[in-house]
Design a protein around this motif. Structure first.
Motif, PDB file in Angstrom:
ATOM      1  N   LEU A 114       0.825  -1.210   0.000  1.00 54.52           N
ATOM      2  CA  LEU A 114       0.000   0.000   0.000  1.00 54.52           C
ATOM      3  C   LEU A 114       0.862   1.264   0.000  1.00 54.52           C
ATOM      4  CD1 LEU A 114      -2.761  -1.088   2.553  1.00 54.52           C
ATOM      5  CD2 LEU A 114      -3.044  -0.753   0.093  1.00 54.52           C
ATOM      6  N   LEU A 115       1.940   1.246   0.770  1.00 56.06           N
ATOM      7  CA  LEU A 115       2.834   2.409   0.816  1.00 56.06           C
ATOM      8  C   LEU A 115       3.515   2.642  -0.534  1.00 56.06           C
ATOM      9  CD1 LEU A 115       4.458   1.824   4.329  1.00 56.06           C
ATOM     10  CD2 LEU A 115       2.888   3.666   3.705  1.00 56.06           C
ATOM     11  N   LEU A 116       3.925   1.551  -1.193  1.00 54.43           N
ATOM     12  CA  LEU A 116       4.559   1.697  -2.502  1.00 54.43           C
ATOM     13  C   LEU A 116       3.563   2.204  -3.542  1.00 54.43           C
ATOM     14  CD1 LEU A 116       6.853  -1.479  -2.688  1.00 54.43           C
ATOM     15  CD2 LEU A 116       7.582   0.904  -2.578  1.00 54.43           C
ATOM     16  N   ASP A 117       2.316   1.756  -3.455  1.00 54.53           N
ATOM     17  CA  ASP A 117       1.275   2.266  -4.359  1.00 54.53           C
ATOM     18  C   ASP A 117       1.123   3.780  -4.205  1.00 54.53           C
ATOM     19  OD1 ASP A 117       0.223   0.275  -5.995  1.00 54.53           O
ATOM     20  OD2 ASP A 117      -0.940  -0.599  -4.362  1.00 54.53           O
ATOM     21  N   GLU A 118       1.098   4.228  -2.947  1.00 54.19           N
ATOM     22  CA  GLU A 118       0.962   5.660  -2.673  1.00 54.19           C
ATOM     23  C   GLU A 118       2.163   6.420  -3.224  1.00 54.19           C
ATOM     24  OE1 GLU A 118      -0.473   9.288  -1.200  1.00 54.19           O
ATOM     25  OE2 GLU A 118      -1.499   7.351  -1.421  1.00 54.19           O
ATOM     26  N   LEU A 119       3.361   5.884  -3.000  1.00 55.47           N
ATOM     27  CA  LEU A 119       4.582   6.526  -3.484  1.00 55.47           C
ATOM     28  C   LEU A 119       4.609   6.575  -5.007  1.00 55.47           C
ATOM     29  CD1 LEU A 119       7.248   7.795  -2.568  1.00 55.47           C
ATOM     30  CD2 LEU A 119       8.273   5.511  -2.588  1.00 55.47           C
ATOM     31  N   HIS A 120       4.154   5.516  -5.638  1.00 53.18           N
ATOM     32  CA  HIS A 120       4.092   5.469  -7.101  1.00 53.18           C
ATOM     33  C   HIS A 120       3.225   6.602  -7.642  1.00 53.18           C
ATOM     34  CE1 HIS A 120       2.370   4.121 -10.981  1.00 53.18           C
ATOM     35  NE2 HIS A 120       3.540   3.557 -11.180  1.00 53.18           N
ATOM     36  N   ASP A 121       2.065   6.821  -7.009  1.00 55.32           N
ATOM     37  CA  ASP A 121       1.142   7.857  -7.484  1.00 55.32           C
ATOM     38  C   ASP A 121       1.689   9.265  -7.262  1.00 55.32           C
ATOM     39  OD1 ASP A 121      -0.558   5.837  -8.195  1.00 55.32           O
ATOM     40  OD2 ASP A 121      -1.849   6.018  -6.426  1.00 55.32           O
ATOM     41  N   ARG A 122       2.596   9.410  -6.316  1.00 50.60           N
ATOM     42  CA  ARG A 122       3.162  10.737  -6.048  1.00 50.60           C
ATOM     43  C   ARG A 122       4.307  11.091  -6.997  1.00 50.60           C
ATOM     44  NH1 ARG A 122       3.592  11.488   0.555  1.00 50.60           N
ATOM     45  NH2 ARG A 122       1.418  10.951   1.051  1.00 50.60           N
ATOM     46  N   LEU A 123       4.819  10.079  -7.719  1.00 50.84           N
ATOM     47  CA  LEU A 123       5.994  10.300  -8.565  1.00 50.84           C
ATOM     48  C   LEU A 123       5.614  10.360 -10.043  1.00 50.84           C
ATOM     49  CD1 LEU A 123       8.528   7.898  -6.796  1.00 50.84           C
ATOM     50  CD2 LEU A 123       8.490  10.392  -6.698  1.00 50.84           C
ATOM     51  N   LEU A 124       4.545  11.101 -10.338  1.00 48.54           N
ATOM     52  CA  LEU A 124       4.077  11.189 -11.722  1.00 48.54           C
ATOM     53  C   LEU A 124       5.122  11.792 -12.649  1.00 48.54           C
ATOM     54  CD1 LEU A 124       0.399  12.376 -11.108  1.00 48.54           C
ATOM     55  CD2 LEU A 124       1.210  10.067 -11.645  1.00 48.54           C
ATOM     56  N   SER A 125       5.987  12.640 -12.107  1.00 44.63           N
ATOM     57  CA  SER A 125       7.008  13.288 -12.938  1.00 44.63           C
ATOM     58  C   SER A 125       8.323  12.517 -12.950  1.00 44.63           C
ATOM     59  CB  SER A 125       7.263  14.721 -12.438  1.00 44.63           C
ATOM     60  OG  SER A 125       7.735  14.688 -11.094  1.00 44.63           O
ATOM     61  N   ALA A 182       8.915   3.087 -12.469  1.00 44.36           N
ATOM     62  CA  ALA A 182       9.198   1.762 -13.024  1.00 44.36           C
ATOM     63  C   ALA A 182       9.838   0.866 -11.972  1.00 44.36           C
ATOM     64  CB  ALA A 182      10.101   1.881 -14.248  1.00 44.36           C
ATOM     65  N   LEU A 183      10.730   1.443 -11.169  1.00 44.11           N
ATOM     66  CA  LEU A 183      11.367   0.667 -10.101  1.00 44.11           C
ATOM     67  C   LEU A 183      10.333   0.219  -9.063  1.00 44.11           C
ATOM     68  CD1 LEU A 183      14.641   2.737  -9.536  1.00 44.11           C
ATOM     69  CD2 LEU A 183      14.469   0.450 -10.532  1.00 44.11           C
ATOM     70  N   ILE A 184       9.411   1.126  -8.743  1.00 45.34           N
ATOM     71  CA  ILE A 184       8.373   0.783  -7.769  1.00 45.34           C
ATOM     72  C   ILE A 184       7.473  -0.320  -8.308  1.00 45.34           C
ATOM     73  CG2 ILE A 184       6.311   1.664  -6.605  1.00 45.34           C
ATOM     74  CD1 ILE A 184       7.786   4.343  -6.305  1.00 45.34           C
ATOM     75  N   ARG A 185       7.147  -0.255  -9.609  1.00 43.80           N
ATOM     76  CA  ARG A 185       6.311  -1.309 -10.196  1.00 43.80           C
ATOM     77  C   ARG A 185       7.011  -2.668 -10.130  1.00 43.80           C
ATOM     78  NH1 ARG A 185       4.911   2.811 -13.898  1.00 43.80           N
ATOM     79  NH2 ARG A 185       6.449   2.066 -15.412  1.00 43.80           N
ATOM     80  N   ARG A 186       8.318  -2.664 -10.319  1.00 42.01           N
ATOM     81  CA  ARG A 186       9.064  -3.923 -10.209  1.00 42.01           C
ATOM     82  C   ARG A 186       9.029  -4.438  -8.771  1.00 42.01           C
ATOM     83  NH1 ARG A 186      14.737  -4.018 -13.294  1.00 42.01           N
ATOM     84  NH2 ARG A 186      14.564  -6.157 -12.500  1.00 42.01           N
ATOM     85  N   ALA A 187       9.166  -3.512  -7.807  1.00 43.71           N
ATOM     86  CA  ALA A 187       9.101  -3.911  -6.398  1.00 43.71           C
ATOM     87  C   ALA A 187       7.721  -4.477  -6.064  1.00 43.71           C
ATOM     88  CB  ALA A 187       9.416  -2.716  -5.497  1.00 43.71           C
ATOM     89  N   LEU A 188       6.664  -3.846  -6.595  1.00 39.95           N
ATOM     90  CA  LEU A 188       5.305  -4.341  -6.362  1.00 39.95           C
ATOM     91  C   LEU A 188       5.120  -5.732  -6.968  1.00 39.95           C
ATOM     92  CD1 LEU A 188       3.266  -1.062  -6.974  1.00 39.95           C
ATOM     93  CD2 LEU A 188       3.388  -2.345  -4.825  1.00 39.95           C
ATOM     94  N   GLY A 189       5.748  -5.956  -8.115  1.00 40.13           N
ATOM     95  CA  GLY A 189       5.669  -7.273  -8.738  1.00 40.13           C
ATOM     96  C   GLY A 189       6.297  -8.351  -7.873  1.00 40.13           C
ATOM     97  N   GLU A 190       7.422  -8.020  -7.246  1.00 42.02           N
ATOM     98  CA  GLU A 190       8.079  -8.983  -6.360  1.00 42.02           C
ATOM     99  C   GLU A 190       7.239  -9.232  -5.105  1.00 42.02           C
ATOM    100  OE1 GLU A 190      11.009 -10.717  -7.094  1.00 42.02           O
ATOM    101  OE2 GLU A 190      10.410  -9.835  -9.003  1.00 42.02           O
ATOM    102  N   ILE A 191       6.585  -8.188  -4.610  1.00 41.02           N
ATOM    103  CA  ILE A 191       5.704  -8.359  -3.445  1.00 41.02           C
ATOM    104  C   ILE A 191       4.533  -9.272  -3.798  1.00 41.02           C
ATOM    105  CG2 ILE A 191       4.033  -7.153  -1.959  1.00 41.02           C
ATOM    106  CD1 ILE A 191       6.010  -4.828  -1.845  1.00 41.02           C
ATOM    107  N   GLU A 192       3.997  -9.129  -5.015  1.00 42.08           N
ATOM    108  CA  GLU A 192       2.902 -10.008  -5.448  1.00 42.08           C
ATOM    109  C   GLU A 192       3.354 -11.465  -5.466  1.00 42.08           C
ATOM    110  OE1 GLU A 192       1.272  -8.780  -9.153  1.00 42.08           O
ATOM    111  OE2 GLU A 192       0.531  -6.866  -8.373  1.00 42.08           O
ATOM    112  N   ARG A 193       4.591 -11.702  -5.887  1.00 40.13           N
ATOM    113  CA  ARG A 193       5.115 -13.074  -5.890  1.00 40.13           C
ATOM    114  C   ARG A 193       5.195 -13.621  -4.467  1.00 40.13           C
ATOM    115  NH1 ARG A 193      10.684 -13.494  -8.479  1.00 40.13           N
ATOM    116  NH2 ARG A 193      10.366 -15.663  -7.872  1.00 40.13           N
ATOM    117  N   LEU A 194       5.646 -12.777  -3.540  1.00 38.71           N
ATOM    118  CA  LEU A 194       5.724 -13.200  -2.141  1.00 38.71           C
ATOM    119  C   LEU A 194       4.332 -13.473  -1.574  1.00 38.71           C
ATOM    120  CD1 LEU A 194       8.463 -10.825  -0.665  1.00 38.71           C
ATOM    121  CD2 LEU A 194       8.564 -13.322  -0.791  1.00 38.71           C
ATOM    122  N   GLU A 195       3.375 -12.625  -1.919  1.00 43.62           N
ATOM    123  CA  GLU A 195       2.016 -12.821  -1.422  1.00 43.62           C
ATOM    124  C   GLU A 195       1.417 -14.115  -1.971  1.00 43.62           C
ATOM    125  OE1 GLU A 195       0.191  -9.149  -2.561  1.00 43.62           O
ATOM    126  OE2 GLU A 195       0.516  -8.224  -0.599  1.00 43.62           O
TER     127      GLU A 195
END
Length: 222
Positions: free
Chosen positions: A27-38, A44-57
């Motif tokens: 959830l925190l990474l999702d929020e951070l992703h939305d704040r980094l529109l520029s 892209a790095l955050i999306r990769r981190a979220l992908g790894e979290i999905e694998r763990l989940e």
């Protein structure tokens, strides 16, 4: 058996404890992703981190399912219907992979005491493994018939096959040769078949495919 039961409870407890902080981090990474529109590179790095979290989940979810080992609820049913329903779920996947499906499931098979939901999960695991073994396409054969007061289901593929030394290991929890995934699919399948009073036999040769034979006792055959 006592130690294994304790290990199962410990694993479930650890999985629960891991899942909660994973959800928070996600959830925190999702929020951070939305704040980094520029900052598309950082996003892209955050999306990769979220992908790894999905694998763990996913791993935690399968571990909880395996450790909880819910009992099957056996009711009169038709195994042919369960097989056809499960094949329907992978039909598009087979078409995309260039895999031809040959179905030889009798219409007048005797009824069986079964848990349709759990058996569908077991068949789906076997179908998915068969597709993974045929990256260049091939043939998936599914048949069901009666053999000496047993109902026999045969699932075979024309894929890569396995060396003989791997076959005794494939139902071990967390064993995988794919380099990805949790390695729990076949262990869960083995448990489901066992809870139906059945057993699984495996034949495989490198470059000649694999055949899984599931044998279920018919009611009154004990």
């Amino acid at each position: 058996m006592e130690r294994l039961a304790s290990l199962g409870r410990l694993s479930a407890g650890i999985a629960h404890e891991v899942r909660n902080p994973l959800t928070g981090v996600s959830l925190l990474l999702d929020e951070l992703h939305d704040r980094l529109l520029s900052q598309p590179t950082d996003q892209a790095l955050i999306r990769r981190a979220l992908g790894e979290i999905e694998r763990l989940e996913e791993l935690v979810g399968e571990l909880l399912n395996f450790a909880a080992h819910p009992q099957v609820t056996l009711e009169p049913g038709a195994i042919g219907e369960v097989l056809r329903d499960t094949l329907f779920l992978v039909k598009k996947q087979c078409q995309r992979a260039g895999v031809a499906v040959v179905e030889e499931v009798g219409e007048n098979l005797p009824g069986l005491l079964l848990d349709a939901r759990k058996l569908k999960q077991a068949f789906l695991n076997l179908f998915t493994n068969a597709l993974d073994a045929m990256p260049q396409g091939g043939t998936l054969r599914v048949s069901a018939d009666c053999l000496e007061r047993q109902l026999r289901v045969i699932i075979s593929d024309s894929g890569e096959g396995m060396p003989a030394e791997r076959i005794p290991l494939i139902f071990e929890p967390f064993y995988t040769s794919k380099g990805e995934g949790t390695g729990l699919g076949l262990a869960i399948t083995h448990n489901i078949v066992s809870e139906h009073g059945g057993r699984i036999e495996v034949e495989s040769r490198l470059d000649h495919g694999s055949t899984f034979t599931l044998l279920f006792p018919l009611p009154g055959s004990a």
